[in-house]
Design an enzyme around this catalytic site. Structure first.
Site, PDB file in Angstrom:
ATOM      1  N   GLY A   7      15.830  32.871 105.587  1.00  0.00           N
ATOM      2  CA  GLY A   7      14.487  32.648 105.058  1.00  0.00           C
ATOM      3  C   GLY A   7      13.672  33.917 104.879  1.00  0.00           C
ATOM      4  O   GLY A   7      13.987  34.978 105.424  1.00  0.00           O
ATOM      5  N   GLN A  54      23.761  32.911 101.803  1.00  0.00           N
ATOM      6  CA  GLN A  54      23.117  31.786 101.122  1.00  0.00           C
ATOM      7  C   GLN A  54      22.282  32.392  99.995  1.00  0.00           C
ATOM      8  O   GLN A  54      21.146  32.806 100.197  1.00  0.00           O
ATOM      9  CB  GLN A  54      22.232  30.988 102.091  1.00  0.00           C
ATOM     10  CG  GLN A  54      21.609  29.747 101.468  1.00  0.00           C
ATOM     11  CD  GLN A  54      20.616  29.063 102.404  1.00  0.00           C
ATOM     12  OE1 GLN A  54      20.133  29.656 103.363  1.00  0.00           O
ATOM     13  NE2 GLN A  54      20.298  27.812 102.108  1.00  0.00           N
ATOM     14  N   ASN A  92      11.494  18.271 117.151  1.00  0.00           N
ATOM     15  CA  ASN A  92      12.820  18.869 117.055  1.00  0.00           C
ATOM     16  C   ASN A  92      12.695  20.384 117.189  1.00  0.00           C
ATOM     17  O   ASN A  92      11.880  21.010 116.512  1.00  0.00           O
ATOM     18  CB  ASN A  92      13.432  18.497 115.697  1.00  0.00           C
ATOM     19  CG  ASN A  92      14.691  19.268 115.393  1.00  0.00           C
ATOM     20  OD1 ASN A  92      15.505  19.514 116.274  1.00  0.00           O
ATOM     21  ND2 ASN A  92      14.857  19.649 114.125  1.00  0.00           N
ATOM     22  N   ASN A 126       6.703  32.332 113.857  1.00  0.00           N
ATOM     23  CA  ASN A 126       6.354  32.112 112.457  1.00  0.00           C
ATOM     24  C   ASN A 126       5.288  33.044 111.913  1.00  0.00           C
ATOM     25  O   ASN A 126       5.118  33.138 110.697  1.00  0.00           O
ATOM     26  CB  ASN A 126       5.886  30.666 112.267  1.00  0.00           C
ATOM     27  CG  ASN A 126       6.993  29.666 112.534  1.00  0.00           C
ATOM     28  OD1 ASN A 126       8.035  29.700 111.893  1.00  0.00           O
ATOM     29  ND2 ASN A 126       6.782  28.782 113.500  1.00  0.00           N
ATOM     30  N   HIS A 130       8.403  77.450 126.296  1.00  0.00           N
ATOM     31  CA  HIS A 130       7.275  76.918 125.534  1.00  0.00           C
ATOM     32  C   HIS A 130       7.260  77.457 124.107  1.00  0.00           C
ATOM     33  O   HIS A 130       7.793  78.515 123.803  1.00  0.00           O
ATOM     34  CB  HIS A 130       5.928  77.245 126.209  1.00  0.00           C
ATOM     35  CG  HIS A 130       5.899  78.533 126.963  1.00  0.00           C
ATOM     36  ND1 HIS A 130       5.296  78.672 128.183  1.00  0.00           N
ATOM     37  CD2 HIS A 130       6.432  79.739 126.685  1.00  0.00           C
ATOM     38  CE1 HIS A 130       5.440  79.917 128.616  1.00  0.00           C
ATOM     39  NE2 HIS A 130       6.123  80.566 127.724  1.00  0.00           N
ATOM     40  N   ASN A 156      17.565  83.017 128.245  1.00  0.00           N
ATOM     41  CA  ASN A 156      16.129  82.744 128.286  1.00  0.00           C
ATOM     42  C   ASN A 156      15.544  82.929 126.891  1.00  0.00           C
ATOM     43  O   ASN A 156      15.740  83.971 126.259  1.00  0.00           O
ATOM     44  CB  ASN A 156      15.429  83.682 129.270  1.00  0.00           C
ATOM     45  CG  ASN A 156      13.956  83.338 129.421  1.00  0.00           C
ATOM     46  OD1 ASN A 156      13.581  82.460 130.194  1.00  0.00           O
ATOM     47  ND2 ASN A 156      13.102  84.024 128.671  1.00  0.00           N
ATOM     48  N   ARG A 194      11.323  95.281 114.240  1.00  0.00           N
ATOM     49  CA  ARG A 194       9.916  95.026 113.941  1.00  0.00           C
ATOM     50  C   ARG A 194       9.300  96.305 113.406  1.00  0.00           C
ATOM     51  O   ARG A 194       9.814  97.410 113.615  1.00  0.00           O
ATOM     52  CB  ARG A 194       9.175  94.558 115.193  1.00  0.00           C
ATOM     53  CG  ARG A 194       9.136  95.554 116.319  1.00  0.00           C
ATOM     54  CD  ARG A 194       8.546  94.950 117.582  1.00  0.00           C
ATOM     55  NE  ARG A 194       8.479  95.935 118.660  1.00  0.00           N
ATOM     56  CZ  ARG A 194       8.656  95.663 119.936  1.00  0.00           C
ATOM     57  NH1 ARG A 194       8.936  94.424 120.312  1.00  0.00           N
ATOM     58  NH2 ARG A 194       8.556  96.606 120.858  1.00  0.00           N
TER      59      ARG A 194
END
Length: 455
Positions: A13, A75, A172, A230, A366, A380, A443
């Site tokens: 359904g 179905q 039912n 429902n 972190h 590390n 760097r």
């Protein structure tokens, strides 16, 4: 239970009252499709002899249960519950069944014990169904009895007191036990001569009574757990009841759960006795929390494993991740699918991992992203480190050797390897492999210039 008894779940359904684009049986309860709860209730009784009738958005149901040993019957047109049974009949017969229990796919509160009871009570019946007595029967099908014996089941919208007498309060539940040899001759006689224009499975009862078959309406008091879901309000009510049932079960089994009224646990999750959970917390899918592990409040886990002695601190998010023994995660950590922490590894706040492994004792304290990476034992990872794993087209791996030290604010441009025991200076952008026991600095050189005096 004899191998000649099976089960059929009606799940074709639309569930229009849920106001959702997905089938009603895929509405989630504790992170799982509602249909799974029904399947889980039937499995201990019937094993793999369970078929599910699907129709509306069957593709979504197939996807939800992909890779599982589930049997489906299609179905194509949703022409009613009787038509659904007709569509499944060939499969049931081919399996050599003598009896079939039919249930609705929107009954997540259905218990295995209820099915066991029903099968025993209905053992001699050609057709049996479970009934409830409700003060307000609502839209449920009414059970008509003559001198205490079942005469028919009449849908609420079709009930006519002139034909059937005063409206009863016995309804039912939609749970049936059918003897296939008895029902086979009745199925072709179902009609859609009703206000819905559908073929009702309930009409089998009246046909069987007319043929003097053994028909039983087995009363189960006033237990609302047998009724279907429902609408959203009923879904939330069912979820609350199931959540309480599952949490209490874990507590009684030896799990220490603080603020249990705020904890949500999937029925597929495993939490070993001796584990400790702080609410609010959500644990979904096939997650496993081992004895001695601690999960703190405001954590979310799905398909995650946390081994003994490990601690998942507050506000951490784990999905498809594995946390080994004696590890620490969080707070505010995110472990995505494929993240693995070996024994005694540590991941701190605002660290994200995806398809990455921290070997024994490795640490990322972190503000770090580790994607498609392998971090050796004891390494590390400094704050602000990221693995640049995506070049806009493909993903590449980063390998960091055992005992390596990655300075803060480092970008590791994959594919790249940092050898065992090497040190990468803070602020570096590493684009080439770093040999073992080396110092790598990449760097710009700092230049200090005098400021011009203000005018």
């Amino acid at each position: 239970m004899a191998s000649t008894t099976g089960a059929l779940i009606l799940a074709a359904g639309k569930g229009t009252r849920m106001h959702s684009d997905k089938p009603k049986v895929l509405q989630t309860i504790l992170g799982e499709p509602m249909l799974r709860f029904v399947m889980d209730a039937l499995a201990p009784v019937f094993g793999d002899r369970v078929w599910t009738v699907v129709g509306h958005r069957a593709d979504m149901i197939y996807a939800a249960f992909a890779g599982e040993d589930a049997r489906f019957v299609v179905q194509e047109q949703q022409l009613g519950t009787g038509h659904a049974l007709q569509m499944a009949w060939e499969s049931l017969r081919a399996a050599g069944l003598d009896r079939v229990v039919v249930v609705n796919g929107d009954t997540p509160l259905l218990a295995t014990e209820t099915i066991d009871f029903f099968l025993k009570e209905s053992a001699e019946a050609d057709i049996a169904f479970m009934t409830l007595t409700l003060p307000d029967p609502g839209a449920y099908g009414r059970v008509v009895r003559h001198n205490g014996h079942v005469a028919a089941i009449v849908e609420a919208k079709d009930y006519d007191e002139a034909l059937y007498g005063p409206e009863p309060s016995e309804i039912n539940t939609g749970i049936y036990a059918l003897r296939l040899d008895a029902v086979e001759s009745l199925l072709p006689r179902l009609t859609n001569a009703n206000r819905s224009g559908e073929y009702y499975i309930t009409d089998l009862v009246g046909l069987a009574v007319a043929e003097r078959m053994n028909v039983l309406g087995i009363q189960c008091g006033e237990d609302p757990n047998l009724l279907g879901v429902n609408n959203p309000a009923e879904l939330i009510r069912s979820e609350a009841l199931l959540r309480t049932r599952l949490v209490i079960g874990h507590i009684e089994g030896g799990v220490l759960i603080h603020a249990p009224e705020t904890v949500r646990i999937s029925p597929r999750a495993t939490i070993e006795p001796g584990a400790e959970i702080y609410g609010p917390c959500e644990i979904y899918g096939t997650s496993r929390i081992a004895r001695g592990a601690v999960v703190h409040s405001h954590c979310w886990l799905r398909n995650a494993e946390v081994e003994s002695g490990s601690e998942v601190k507050s506000f951490s998010h784990l999905e498809g991740a594995t946390v080994g023994k004696g590890c620490s995660v969080g707070p505010f950590a995110r472990l995505r699918p494929g993240a693995v922490l070996d024994e005694e590894a540590r991941v701190g706040n605002f660290v994200e991992m995806k398809k990455a492994r921290l070997h024994k004792g490795a640490k990322a304290g972190h503000l770090t992203y580790l994607g498609d990476a392998d971090v050796g034992a004891g390494a590390n990872i400094g704050a602000g480190t990221i693995t640049c794993n995506y070049d806009g087209k493909n993903k590449h791996r980063t390998v960091i050797g055992a005992g390596a030290f990655i300075g803060s604010n480092t970008a590791l441009v994959a594919p790249v390897t940092v050898g065992d025991g090497s040190l990468v200076g803070a602020g570096s952008v590493i684009t080439k492999d770093v040999p073992e026991a080396s110092l790598a600095i990449a760097r710009g050189r700092q230049t200090n210039l005098p400021r011009k005096p203000k005018a």
